[in-house]
Design a protein around this motif. Structure first.
Motif, PDB file in Angstrom:
ATOM      1  N   ARG A   1      29.672  55.104  48.974  1.00 37.67           N
ATOM      2  CA  ARG A   1      28.789  56.272  48.874  1.00 37.67           C
ATOM      3  C   ARG A   1      28.048  56.510  50.182  1.00 37.67           C
ATOM      4  O   ARG A   1      27.992  57.623  50.688  1.00 37.67           O
ATOM      5  N   ASP A   2      27.477  55.461  50.757  1.00 36.33           N
ATOM      6  CA  ASP A   2      26.707  55.601  51.993  1.00 36.33           C
ATOM      7  C   ASP A   2      27.567  56.099  53.149  1.00 36.33           C
ATOM      8  O   ASP A   2      27.158  56.959  53.926  1.00 36.33           O
ATOM      9  N   THR A   3      28.780  55.566  53.257  1.00 37.37           N
ATOM     10  CA  THR A   3      29.692  55.969  54.323  1.00 37.37           C
ATOM     11  C   THR A   3      30.131  57.423  54.136  1.00 37.37           C
ATOM     12  O   THR A   3      30.146  58.209  55.093  1.00 37.37           O
ATOM     13  N   THR A   4      30.457  57.770  52.904  1.00 40.47           N
ATOM     14  CA  THR A   4      30.854  59.145  52.595  1.00 40.47           C
ATOM     15  C   THR A   4      29.707  60.102  52.886  1.00 40.47           C
ATOM     16  O   THR A   4      29.895  61.141  53.536  1.00 40.47           O
ATOM     17  N   ALA A   5      28.511  59.757  52.427  1.00 44.28           N
ATOM     18  CA  ALA A   5      27.348  60.613  52.640  1.00 44.28           C
ATOM     19  C   ALA A   5      27.044  60.774  54.125  1.00 44.28           C
ATOM     20  O   ALA A   5      26.708  61.877  54.576  1.00 44.28           O
ATOM     21  N   LEU A   6      27.164  59.693  54.895  1.00 44.39           N
ATOM     22  CA  LEU A   6      26.911  59.756  56.329  1.00 44.39           C
ATOM     23  C   LEU A   6      27.801  60.796  57.008  1.00 44.39           C
ATOM     24  O   LEU A   6      27.335  61.625  57.792  1.00 44.39           O
ATOM     25  N   LEU A   7      29.061  60.778  56.681  1.00 40.51           N
ATOM     26  CA  LEU A   7      30.000  61.718  57.280  1.00 40.51           C
ATOM     27  C   LEU A   7      29.780  63.141  56.764  1.00 40.51           C
ATOM     28  O   LEU A   7      29.699  64.092  57.546  1.00 40.51           O
ATOM     29  N   LEU A   8      29.642  63.306  55.452  1.00 42.79           N
ATOM     30  CA  LEU A   8      29.510  64.645  54.879  1.00 42.79           C
ATOM     31  C   LEU A   8      28.154  65.280  55.161  1.00 42.79           C
ATOM     32  O   LEU A   8      28.069  66.484  55.378  1.00 42.79           O
TER      33      LEU A   8
END
Length: 141
Positions: free
Chosen positions: A117-124
């Motif tokens: 979730r954190d990695t996805t949120a960082l990019l998006l």
């Protein structure tokens, strides 16, 4: 997995960002090759989420509710598909325990789901609509 509704939302939002002025559902649908009936539902959700605004009459249609640089991909995804997390126990915006989990603290997979979730949120969150239409190459490294 990205839903078809979210795909249409991304295409409609990029169309509006490129155009820079109001466009009708029929115009967006024809330009982007989408069914107008389904796009009406997508645009209603984007409007309810505060990402687009609309005006009736001559010169009306849908437009971005704020500048494209202020609209992240995460905002569009959350508006259409809900939380970015793969499970409710890993969500920041819609937290809830999983039905089969004894305790979130003891769950072996929760930490991995939070990292995803954190990695996805960082990019998006870090990618705006303006960057996407500008052709910026998205890189994580």
């Amino acid at each position: 997995m990205l839903s078809q509704k979210a795909r249409y939302a991304f295409h409609a939002m990029t169309y509006l960002a490129r155009k820079g002025e109001p466009a009708s559902v029929a115009e967006i649908a024809a330009s982007e090759g989408m069914p107008a009936k389904f796009l009406e539902q997508v645009m209603a959700a984007l409007k309810a989420g505060g990402l687009v605004a609309s005006r009736r009459g001559a010169g009306g249609g849908y437009r971005l509710a704020r500048p494209a640089v202020e609209i992240s991909f995460a905002a569009i995804m959350r508006c259409i598909d809900g939380p970015l997390a793969l499970a409710p126990c890993a969500s920041q915006h819609a937290y809830g325990p999983c039905a089969d989990c004894k305790t979130p603290e003891a769950c072996e997979i929760r930490q991995v789901l939070i990292s995803v979730r954190d990695t996805t949120a960082l990019l998006l969150e870090g990618t705006s609509l303006a960057e996407m239409i500008g052709g910026r190459k998205i890189s994580f490294i």
